[in-house]
Design a protein around this motif. Structure first.
Motif, PDB file in Angstrom:
ATOM      1  N   SER A  56       0.850  -1.186   0.000  1.00 62.83           N
ATOM      2  CA  SER A  56       0.000   0.000   0.000  1.00 62.83           C
ATOM      3  C   SER A  56       0.888   1.239   0.000  1.00 62.83           C
ATOM      4  O   SER A  56       2.121   1.125  -0.067  1.00 62.83           O
ATOM      5  N   GLY A  57       0.263   2.421   0.088  1.00 60.41           N
ATOM      6  CA  GLY A  57       0.986   3.675  -0.055  1.00 60.41           C
ATOM      7  C   GLY A  57       1.670   4.143   1.202  1.00 60.41           C
ATOM      8  O   GLY A  57       2.205   3.349   1.985  1.00 60.41           O
ATOM      9  N   TYR A  58       1.621   5.430   1.426  1.00 55.62           N
ATOM     10  CA  TYR A  58       2.337   6.044   2.540  1.00 55.62           C
ATOM     11  C   TYR A  58       1.446   6.184   3.770  1.00 55.62           C
ATOM     12  O   TYR A  58       0.225   6.269   3.675  1.00 55.62           O
ATOM     13  N   VAL A  73       3.731  -6.837   5.282  1.00 52.79           N
ATOM     14  CA  VAL A  73       3.125  -5.711   4.585  1.00 52.79           C
ATOM     15  C   VAL A  73       4.244  -4.817   4.069  1.00 52.79           C
ATOM     16  O   VAL A  73       5.210  -4.522   4.781  1.00 52.79           O
ATOM     17  N   ILE A  74       4.097  -4.393   2.818  1.00 53.80           N
ATOM     18  CA  ILE A  74       5.033  -3.458   2.202  1.00 53.80           C
ATOM     19  C   ILE A  74       4.308  -2.126   2.019  1.00 53.80           C
ATOM     20  O   ILE A  74       3.175  -2.094   1.552  1.00 53.80           O
ATOM     21  N   ALA A  75       4.952  -1.035   2.392  1.00 61.15           N
ATOM     22  CA  ALA A  75       4.330   0.279   2.229  1.00 61.15           C
ATOM     23  C   ALA A  75       5.396   1.316   1.934  1.00 61.15           C
ATOM     24  O   ALA A  75       6.603   1.071   2.135  1.00 61.15           O
ATOM     25  N   GLY A  76       4.943   2.475   1.451  1.00 59.02           N
ATOM     26  CA  GLY A  76       5.877   3.580   1.288  1.00 59.02           C
ATOM     27  C   GLY A  76       6.393   4.038   2.641  1.00 59.02           C
ATOM     28  O   GLY A  76       7.569   4.337   2.811  1.00 59.02           O
ATOM     29  N   SER A 115       9.235   0.298   1.101  1.00 61.35           N
ATOM     30  CA  SER A 115       9.848   0.338  -0.223  1.00 61.35           C
ATOM     31  C   SER A 115       9.149   1.397  -1.071  1.00 61.35           C
ATOM     32  O   SER A 115       8.251   1.086  -1.861  1.00 61.35           O
ATOM     33  N   PRO A 116       9.527   2.641  -0.924  1.00 62.65           N
ATOM     34  CA  PRO A 116       8.927   3.699  -1.746  1.00 62.65           C
ATOM     35  C   PRO A 116       9.082   3.442  -3.241  1.00 62.65           C
ATOM     36  O   PRO A 116       8.201   3.790  -4.036  1.00 62.65           O
ATOM     37  N   GLU A 117      10.200   2.819  -3.605  1.00 60.34           N
ATOM     38  CA  GLU A 117      10.439   2.563  -5.025  1.00 60.34           C
ATOM     39  C   GLU A 117       9.421   1.585  -5.595  1.00 60.34           C
ATOM     40  O   GLU A 117       8.881   1.795  -6.695  1.00 60.34           O
TER      41      GLU A 117
END
Length: 733
Positions: A599-601, A624-627, A647-649
């Motif tokens: 998801s996002g930030y 969970v991966i997020a900005g 991971s923002p990228e």
């Protein structure tokens, strides 16, 4: 990197991590907040100075739990500590579901009271008021102290110069057992107020405008220090409102300095307590004064006045924001987001009809707020198509408002009284928004579904604007608001003086961590993408389930993300039912398979509800991966063995490939809230490598922060609760 095992080092003595206190020098400058934390940090060498970024053990002045006390009791018992470490450190306040008279809820409340009585813990029953208000009224939150609560709005204590910050339920249980918990000192942000508010503009307008003006995560996971000449023109009630909603702004604390306004407020509080007796001028001299309050008394106020803390002139801040109060008009937040805010004249011209209005919550239901609403309502009636609900922040507030006559004005005008408590603000009890309805509220959150149906719309405003809207039937200001005394109805003046983080900000490293035995080398599975920034805890785990303590983990999995995407739980279950036990490309016993959510930030922003993390984990999402993550959510996740990777990228790539108009906030390209395109991911968490295989066969690799040994250890123990239990058993405590 977080090292939770510090939590036990002083009492149990076997564990010795040496993480990152400030470098020793003759003089290291500190902010007010760093100085307060220094006072409450334990186990520090004598020459160590607390700075932003440090992980410290703290022994807070007080810890508060409310309706979530039941689960904390369960966790405390599971820890099997032989006793409560310090009963006077703990406060129970029942405030959230006070309208619920069901046998189940009354039994829960009775069990909490019984536990309090048996352990000699201070207990405030349902009807006494909202916990945060009680902590201020009763001096548990006190200037230049550190008090924590298992609730996200403990930031409110900053209004009286107390460093208040949220913890989660597992942390609360650990404090009960040990008197201590861990905290990473947040980055410091200075918010400077210039000028003076125009007549009719309030602290609520200030924080609504701040959330809407600085809406790019400028204060995310920061500790805010308010400063500037404008502070001297803000009352304590205004400050409490502003600090309260620094939570919605994204901060972990929002602290005003102690000044003459603060000290005079306490002088009046002490005087009022000294007069709490049935006396008259002719008999007062013959009757002894009432007992001195244990926390708010002249001795303590005099000691505070003699030792007021100030930030050092060369103290470090990661950012410096400037806001001109004199350029602000009344502001309204929404609909359904605190990051959307507009000048009142703009919305008033749109003539937006309302169905419900609310004057309640810990944000804006003090005596001054009720008085402001009463001044607007006097001589008027609530519009026939509007329901106007009011609840005092505490029984003390209600009594004061009744004595002044303000409460009777509200009720006489057609307002519907509710008991002192949270109620509709948390989505519980009478008066919730129904599908398609529009409400305006003096509360702190207008997230989708927060105050009722997910398809309702909620706006936030000051008590006077809420009252005026209730009279007129649409979003409007009071007739007493004089446009000639207001600045132009445009955006206020604000700026960022130094947006560059200071050198003291904790840097991200790529150093490889050691892999503990039995910790998975790889987390693998299908990637689901929720293209949304600020996906809050109400979206992840609806508030209506939060205080149903008998909900199983399996049931949590069934309702996870219900407010964001009602079909999410079924989608995850479907993927898992067709998923191999391990990734075919890296089949191994040390590969953990599941569904990986991206998801996002600021993922998980919002309340302190622990179920937002446990529901995701129970649904079969191990990572969970997020900005970026909301700090409270990340704390809950770490404490419950849910791995979080930033991971923002990757989020940028997923947004460009799959989000509608290549922007987050409107779902996938077809409007779907959760995007499932068959993307596969392998997260080598200890190596700091994230491998993604897109459906076209393209493979990309991203560098991420490695998962440290301490987080691995928590994961292996099933979370902080299991870790503490293991440590207690190993130490024979």
């Amino acid at each position: 990197m977080f090292r939770p095992s510090i939590r036990l080092q002083r009492r149990w003595g076997a564990i010795n991590y040496c993480r990152s206190f400030a470098t020793t020098t003759n003089r290291i400058p500190q902010t007010i907040i760093e100085k307060v934390v220094q006072k409450y940090a334990v186990g520090l060498p004598a020459d160590k100075v607390v700075k932003a970024g440090d992980y410290v053990m703290i022994r807070p002045e007080h810890v508060m739990t409310h309706d979530n006390t039941g689960p904390v009791i369960s966790k405390f018992r599971a820890i099997k500590a032989p006793r409560v470490y310090n009963p006077k450190q703990i406060v129970f306040t029942l405030d959230h579901d006070v309208q619920n008279k069901s046998e189940t809820n009354l039994k829960k409340y009775a069990n909490i009271e019984a536990f309090a009585r048996s352990h000699e813990i201070d207990f405030y029953p349902a009807g006494r008021g909202i916990g945060h208000q009680i902590l201020v009224e009763e001096g548990y939150a006190f200037p230049q102290t550190l008090t924590v609560a298992s609730d996200s709005h403990s930031n409110m204590y900053g209004g009286i110069g107390c460093v208040g910050t949220p913890i989660v339920r597992t942390d609360a249980a650990a404090v009960w057992a040990t008197g201590k918990t861990w905290w990473q000192v947040p980055r410091m942000v200075k918010v400077e107020f210039k000028g003076k508010l125009a007549p009719g503009v309030t602290g609520k307008d200030v924080i609504v405008a701040l959330c809407g003006s600085f809406n790019k995560d400028e204060v995310l996971n920061a500790a805010i220090e308010f400063t500037g000449e404008g502070i001297s023109h803000l009352s304590v009630d205004d400050r409490l409102t502003i600090s309260n909603m620094t939570t919605e702004w994204g901060a972990l604390a929002g602290v005003f300095p102690v000044d003459d306004i603060t000290l005079q407020w306490y002088d009046r509080a002490v005087k009022k307590m000294e007069l709490r007796t049935f006396t008259s001028s002719s008999t007062s001299s013959s009757i002894p004064p009432p007992p001195e309050h244990p926390r708010i008394n002249r001795l303590r106020i005099d000691a505070l006045r003699a030792n007021v803390l100030r930030s050092d002139l060369d103290a470090e801040y990661s950012s410096h924001l400037v806001f001109d109060l004199s350029t602000l008009v009344p502001y309204v937040s929404g609909p359904n987001s605190v990051k959307v805010a507009n000048p009142l004249p703009t919305l008033e011209a749109a003539h937006i009809p309302i169905n419900k209005a609310y004057l309640l919550s810990c944000t804006n239901s003090r005596a001054s707020d009720i008085a402001a609403a009463a001044a607007v309502l006097k001589g008027h009636r609530v519009a026939p198509n509007v329901e106007f609900y009011v609840a005092a922040a505490s029984s003390e507030v209600q009594q004061e408002s009744q004595l002044s006559g303000d409460w009777d004005i509200l009720i006489g005008a057609g307002a519907k009284p509710l008991p002192a408590g949270c109620g509709p603000c948390i989505g519980l009890g009478t008066g919730l928004l129904k599908e398609g309805e529009i409400g305006i509220s003096a509360t702190n959150r207008n997230y989708k579904g927060r105050m009722g149906h997910p398809l309702a719309q909620a706006y936030l405003a000051s008590p006077a604007v809420v009252a005026a809207s209730a009279i007129k039937g649409y979003i409007a200001g009071p007739d007493s608001l004089d446009p000639s005394q207001l600045p132009p109805a445009g955006p206020p003046k604000f700026s960022i003086v130094d947006p560059t983080p200071s050198s003291s900000t904790t840097a991200k490293t790529s150093q490889k961590e050691s892999l503990l035995p039995e910790f998975p080398s790889t987390f693998s599975g299908t990637l689901l993408f929720a293209p949304q920034d600020n996906l809050n805890t109400d979206g992840i785990y609806p508030g209506k389930y939060t205080y149903q303590d008998d909900i199983s983990l399996a049931r949590q999995a069934e309702v996870v993300m219900e407010n964001y995407d009602p079909s999410f739980a079924r989608l995850v279950a479907s993927i898992r039912s067709n998923q191999p036990s391990s990734d075919p490309e890296s089949a191994s016993a040390d590969v953990k398979t599941g569904v990986i959510l991206a998801s996002g930030y600021n993922f998980g922003t919002g309340s302190s509800r622990e179920q937002a993390a446990t529901a995701l984990k129970s649904a079969g999402i191990p990572l969970v991966i997020a900005g970026s993550f909301g700090d409270i959510f990340k704390r809950n996740a770490i404490n419950n063995g849910l791995v979080c990777v930033e991971s923002p990228e990757l989020i940028a790539d997923l947004t460009a490939r799959y989000a509608k108009d290549q922007k987050r906030g409107a779902g996938g390209k077809e409007g779907e809230p959760t995007v499932n395109k068959g993307v596969r991911v392998n997260v080598k968490a200890v190596d700091g490598v994230l491998e993604v295989t897109f459906p076209e066969g393209e493979k990309k690799t991203y560098a991420v922060q490695p998962v440290g040994a301490s987080v691995q250890e928590l994961w292996l123990c099933g979370g902080l609760e299991g870790y503490i239990l293991k440590t207690i058993q190993s130490e024979n405590w």
